[in-house]
Design a protein around this motif. Structure first.
Motif, PDB file in Angstrom:
ATOM      1  N   ASP A   1       1.918  -6.794   2.448  1.00  0.00           N
ATOM      2  CA  ASP A   1       3.360  -6.984   2.640  1.00  0.00           C
ATOM      3  C   ASP A   1       4.050  -5.734   3.173  1.00  0.00           C
ATOM      4  OD1 ASP A   1       3.831  -9.757   1.646  1.00  0.00           O
ATOM      5  OD2 ASP A   1       2.819  -8.930  -0.103  1.00  0.00           O
ATOM      6  N   GLY A   2       3.426  -4.586   3.039  1.00  0.00           N
ATOM      7  CA  GLY A   2       4.058  -3.373   3.564  1.00  0.00           C
ATOM      8  C   GLY A   2       3.307  -2.137   3.130  1.00  0.00           C
ATOM      9  N   LEU A   3       3.491  -1.085   3.913  1.00  0.00           N
ATOM     10  CA  LEU A   3       2.856   0.213   3.640  1.00  0.00           C
ATOM     11  C   LEU A   3       3.945   1.279   3.593  1.00  0.00           C
ATOM     12  CD1 LEU A   3       0.516   2.399   3.669  1.00  0.00           C
ATOM     13  CD2 LEU A   3       0.561   2.201   6.170  1.00  0.00           C
ATOM     14  N   ALA A   4       3.912   2.102   2.555  1.00  0.00           N
ATOM     15  CA  ALA A   4       4.803   3.267   2.489  1.00  0.00           C
ATOM     16  C   ALA A   4       3.950   4.523   2.547  1.00  0.00           C
ATOM     17  CB  ALA A   4       5.612   3.247   1.200  1.00  0.00           C
ATOM     18  N   VAL A   5       4.281   5.417   3.450  1.00  0.00           N
ATOM     19  CA  VAL A   5       3.604   6.716   3.507  1.00  0.00           C
ATOM     20  C   VAL A   5       4.576   7.702   2.867  1.00  0.00           C
ATOM     21  CG1 VAL A   5       2.450   8.400   4.966  1.00  0.00           C
ATOM     22  CG2 VAL A   5       2.438   5.978   5.603  1.00  0.00           C
ATOM     23  N   CYS A   6       4.279   8.090   1.631  1.00  0.00           N
ATOM     24  CA  CYS A   6       5.277   8.750   0.778  1.00  0.00           C
ATOM     25  C   CYS A   6       4.634   9.742  -0.174  1.00  0.00           C
ATOM     26  CB  CYS A   6       6.039   7.670   0.010  1.00  0.00           C
ATOM     27  SG  CYS A   6       7.230   8.307  -1.188  1.00  0.00           S
ATOM     28  N   PRO A   7       4.808  11.040   0.034  1.00  0.00           N
ATOM     29  CA  PRO A   7       5.491  11.643   1.162  1.00  0.00           C
ATOM     30  C   PRO A   7       4.580  11.666   2.383  1.00  0.00           C
ATOM     31  CG  PRO A   7       4.665  13.366  -0.301  1.00  0.00           C
ATOM     32  CD  PRO A   7       4.321  12.052  -0.943  1.00  0.00           C
ATOM     33  N   ALA A   8       5.195  11.826   3.545  1.00  0.00           N
ATOM     34  CA  ALA A   8       4.436  11.867   4.798  1.00  0.00           C
ATOM     35  C   ALA A   8       4.484  13.281   5.368  1.00  0.00           C
ATOM     36  CB  ALA A   8       5.036  10.878   5.805  1.00  0.00           C
ATOM     37  N   SER A   9       3.320  13.892   5.500  1.00  0.00           N
ATOM     38  CA  SER A   9       3.254  15.231   6.104  1.00  0.00           C
ATOM     39  C   SER A   9       3.452  15.118   7.616  1.00  0.00           C
ATOM     40  CB  SER A   9       1.900  15.869   5.814  1.00  0.00           C
ATOM     41  OG  SER A   9       0.935  15.333   6.687  1.00  0.00           O
TER      42      SER A   9
ATOM     43  N   ALA B   1       0.855  -1.184   0.000  1.00  0.00           N
ATOM     44  CA  ALA B   1       0.000   0.000   0.000  1.00  0.00           C
ATOM     45  C   ALA B   1       0.890   1.232   0.000  1.00  0.00           C
ATOM     46  CB  ALA B   1      -0.925   0.001   1.214  1.00  0.00           C
ATOM     47  N   VAL B   2       0.471   2.238  -0.730  1.00  0.00           N
ATOM     48  CA  VAL B   2       1.170   3.523  -0.751  1.00  0.00           C
ATOM     49  C   VAL B   2       0.165   4.599  -0.364  1.00  0.00           C
ATOM     50  CG1 VAL B   2       2.393   5.223  -2.159  1.00  0.00           C
ATOM     51  CG2 VAL B   2       2.779   2.773  -2.561  1.00  0.00           C
ATOM     52  N   ALA B   3       0.534   5.389   0.643  1.00  0.00           N
ATOM     53  CA  ALA B   3      -0.290   6.528   1.042  1.00  0.00           C
ATOM     54  C   ALA B   3       0.437   7.798   0.627  1.00  0.00           C
ATOM     55  CB  ALA B   3      -0.533   6.518   2.547  1.00  0.00           C
ATOM     56  N   ILE B   4      -0.237   8.620  -0.158  1.00  0.00           N
ATOM     57  CA  ILE B   4       0.337   9.902  -0.579  1.00  0.00           C
ATOM     58  C   ILE B   4      -0.342  10.983   0.250  1.00  0.00           C
ATOM     59  CG2 ILE B   4       0.620  11.502  -2.514  1.00  0.00           C
ATOM     60  CD1 ILE B   4       0.502   9.117  -4.427  1.00  0.00           C
ATOM     61  N   THR B   5       0.410  11.628   1.135  1.00  0.00           N
ATOM     62  CA  THR B   5      -0.200  12.646   2.000  1.00  0.00           C
ATOM     63  C   THR B   5       0.341  14.035   1.624  1.00  0.00           C
ATOM     64  OG1 THR B   5       1.385  12.488   3.839  1.00  0.00           O
ATOM     65  CG2 THR B   5      -0.428  10.889   3.810  1.00  0.00           C
ATOM     66  N   GLY B   6      -0.115  15.038   2.362  1.00  0.00           N
ATOM     67  CA  GLY B   6       0.035  16.422   1.905  1.00  0.00           C
ATOM     68  C   GLY B   6       1.353  17.103   2.140  1.00  0.00           C
ATOM     69  N   ALA B   7       2.460  16.370   2.123  1.00  0.00           N
ATOM     70  CA  ALA B   7       3.773  17.017   2.169  1.00  0.00           C
ATOM     71  C   ALA B   7       4.214  17.330   0.751  1.00  0.00           C
ATOM     72  CB  ALA B   7       4.795  16.110   2.847  1.00  0.00           C
ATOM     73  N   SER B   8       5.114  18.279   0.623  1.00  0.00           N
ATOM     74  CA  SER B   8       5.708  18.530  -0.682  1.00  0.00           C
ATOM     75  C   SER B   8       6.442  17.269  -1.134  1.00  0.00           C
ATOM     76  CB  SER B   8       6.674  19.713  -0.563  1.00  0.00           C
ATOM     77  OG  SER B   8       7.142  20.071  -1.832  1.00  0.00           O
ATOM     78  N   GLY B   9       6.518  17.067  -2.452  1.00  0.00           N
ATOM     79  CA  GLY B   9       7.171  15.852  -2.959  1.00  0.00           C
ATOM     80  C   GLY B   9       6.166  14.788  -3.351  1.00  0.00           C
ATOM     81  N   ALA B  10       4.999  15.219  -3.832  1.00  0.00           N
ATOM     82  CA  ALA B  10       3.989  14.254  -4.291  1.00  0.00           C
ATOM     83  C   ALA B  10       4.567  13.365  -5.399  1.00  0.00           C
ATOM     84  CB  ALA B  10       2.753  15.002  -4.803  1.00  0.00           C
TER      85      ALA B  10
ATOM     86  N   ARG C   1       4.335  -5.403  10.646  1.00  0.00           N
ATOM     87  CA  ARG C   1       4.615  -5.391   9.200  1.00  0.00           C
ATOM     88  C   ARG C   1       5.427  -4.150   8.834  1.00  0.00           C
ATOM     89  NH1 ARG C   1      -1.492  -6.880   7.862  1.00  0.00           N
ATOM     90  NH2 ARG C   1      -1.397  -9.049   8.503  1.00  0.00           N
ATOM     91  N   ARG C   2       5.968  -4.173   7.641  1.00  0.00           N
ATOM     92  CA  ARG C   2       6.815  -3.055   7.209  1.00  0.00           C
ATOM     93  C   ARG C   2       5.998  -1.776   7.046  1.00  0.00           C
ATOM     94  NH1 ARG C   2      11.809  -5.132   4.862  1.00  0.00           N
ATOM     95  NH2 ARG C   2      11.649  -7.391   4.761  1.00  0.00           N
ATOM     96  N   LEU C   3       6.457  -0.745   7.722  1.00  0.00           N
ATOM     97  CA  LEU C   3       5.883   0.594   7.551  1.00  0.00           C
ATOM     98  C   LEU C   3       7.047   1.526   7.236  1.00  0.00           C
ATOM     99  CD1 LEU C   3       3.743   2.830   7.727  1.00  0.00           C
ATOM    100  CD2 LEU C   3       4.108   2.882  10.213  1.00  0.00           C
ATOM    101  N   VAL C   4       7.045   2.083   6.037  1.00  0.00           N
ATOM    102  CA  VAL C   4       8.120   2.977   5.598  1.00  0.00           C
ATOM    103  C   VAL C   4       7.542   4.387   5.527  1.00  0.00           C
ATOM    104  CG1 VAL C   4       9.825   3.456   3.800  1.00  0.00           C
ATOM    105  CG2 VAL C   4       9.132   1.087   4.272  1.00  0.00           C
ATOM    106  N   VAL C   5       8.138   5.282   6.287  1.00  0.00           N
ATOM    107  CA  VAL C   5       7.633   6.652   6.392  1.00  0.00           C
ATOM    108  C   VAL C   5       8.647   7.602   5.755  1.00  0.00           C
ATOM    109  CG1 VAL C   5       6.939   8.467   8.010  1.00  0.00           C
ATOM    110  CG2 VAL C   5       6.377   6.067   8.504  1.00  0.00           C
ATOM    111  N   VAL C   6       8.160   8.431   4.820  1.00  0.00           N
ATOM    112  CA  VAL C   6       9.049   9.336   4.070  1.00  0.00           C
ATOM    113  C   VAL C   6       8.689  10.783   4.428  1.00  0.00           C
ATOM    114  CG1 VAL C   6       9.893   9.956   1.768  1.00  0.00           C
ATOM    115  CG2 VAL C   6       9.097   7.613   2.220  1.00  0.00           C
ATOM    116  N   PRO C   7       9.259  11.293   5.520  1.00  0.00           N
ATOM    117  CA  PRO C   7       8.892  12.641   5.964  1.00  0.00           C
ATOM    118  C   PRO C   7       9.494  13.718   5.061  1.00  0.00           C
ATOM    119  CG  PRO C   7      10.660  11.782   7.333  1.00  0.00           C
ATOM    120  CD  PRO C   7      10.287  10.687   6.377  1.00  0.00           C
ATOM    121  N   ARG C   8       8.765  14.837   4.929  1.00  0.00           N
ATOM    122  CA  ARG C   8       9.294  15.985   4.171  1.00  0.00           C
ATOM    123  C   ARG C   8       8.875  17.251   4.902  1.00  0.00           C
ATOM    124  NH1 ARG C   8      10.986  20.597   2.284  1.00  0.00           N
ATOM    125  NH2 ARG C   8       8.881  21.145   2.809  1.00  0.00           N
ATOM    126  N   GLU C   9       9.835  17.831   5.544  1.00  0.00           N
ATOM    127  CA  GLU C   9       9.641  19.138   6.180  1.00  0.00           C
ATOM    128  C   GLU C   9      11.031  19.675   6.494  1.00  0.00           C
ATOM    129  OE1 GLU C   9       8.533  21.980   6.463  1.00  0.00           O
ATOM    130  OE2 GLU C   9       6.540  21.344   7.106  1.00  0.00           O
TER     131      GLU C   9
END
Ligand SMILES: Cc1cc2nc3c(=O)[nH]c(=O)nc-3n(C[C@H](O)[C@H](O)[C@H](O)COP(=O)(O)O)c2cc1C
Length: 195
Positions: free
Chosen positions: A89-97, A5-14, A125-133
């Motif tokens: 199998d895993g979730l990436a929050v990318c980018p993560a606000s 799963a990929v979650a696209i949240t409201g940080a810059s870097g969509a 399970r795998r949770l990959v968080v991609v912060p942008r600030e």
């Protein structure tokens, strides 16, 4: 093939999130996608992509591999990926606000991104968080530490320059490659450093 799963949240870097979805789908993985309301706004602003956060279009998310995409409504915390019984199998929050990071760190489960992250952590399970600030406040840093201590991997959206990037696409791919590796999959976007 895996199911991510990929979650696209409201940080810059969509563009990081969009590229991640497309590369995973092109590799024939099944890709569940959630776009927060903020994520939809930033996608419009930065990628000129108009998506509904309640019904994101698979064709717009991955035009060449739409069949691999399973779109979910942001508010639907009853979706399959919101349940520990669903074998993701895993979730990436990318980018993560920072807003989403705060909600994930507090375990609020109030929308599908927060709930899917909560489930990934409770199920180990795998949770990959991609912060942008930038800069980070102490609150941001504490929330990131809380998530890392709970089992998440933090992959900041800060590309390296040692592989001589020639384009913005190369910089995006650097981050996306790290995310894919942390999801436990192979990537061929970036050559490993040979020394
Ligand atoms: C163009 C734009 C860029 C933004 N960039 C960031 C950012 O880099 N990091 C961040 O934490 N918030 C950023 N925000 C603010 C978030 O989108 C906002 O806090 C939103 O409520 C986050 O909600 P979400 O986490 O549900 O997506 C940005 C907003 C806009 C409109």
């Amino acid at each position: 093939m895996a199911e991510y799963a990929v979650a696209i949240t409201g940080a810059s870097g969509a563009a990081y999130g969009l590229r991640l979805v497309r590369v995973l789908a092109a590799a024939q993985h099944r890709v569940h996608v959630v776009v927060s309301e903020g994520g939809a706004r930033v996608l419009r602003h930065e990628c000129e992509l108009s998506l509904s956060h309640q019904a994101p279009s698979a064709e717009l998310l991955a035009p060449a591999h739409a069949a691999q995409i399973v779109p979910h409504a942001f508010s639907n915390y009853g979706a399959c990926i919101a349940s520990g019984s669903y074998p993701l199998d895993g979730l990436a929050v990318c980018p993560a606000s920072m807003g989403t990071i705060g909600r994930m760190a507090a375990g609020t489960g109030e929308n599908l991104v927060a709930r899917a992250a909560d489930v990934a952590l409770k199920e180990g399970r795998r949770l990959v968080v991609v912060p942008r600030e930038t800069p980070f406040s102490r609150i941001h840093l504490r929330n990131l530490l809380t998530l890392q201590e709970a089992g998440a991997t933090i992959v900041p959206a800060n590309p390296g320059f040692y592989n001589a990037p020639q384009s913005i696409g190369d910089l995006i791919d650097f981050v996306v490659a790290r995310v894919i590796e942390q999801l436990g999959s192979k990537q061929d976007l970036i050559e490993p450093w040979q020394g």
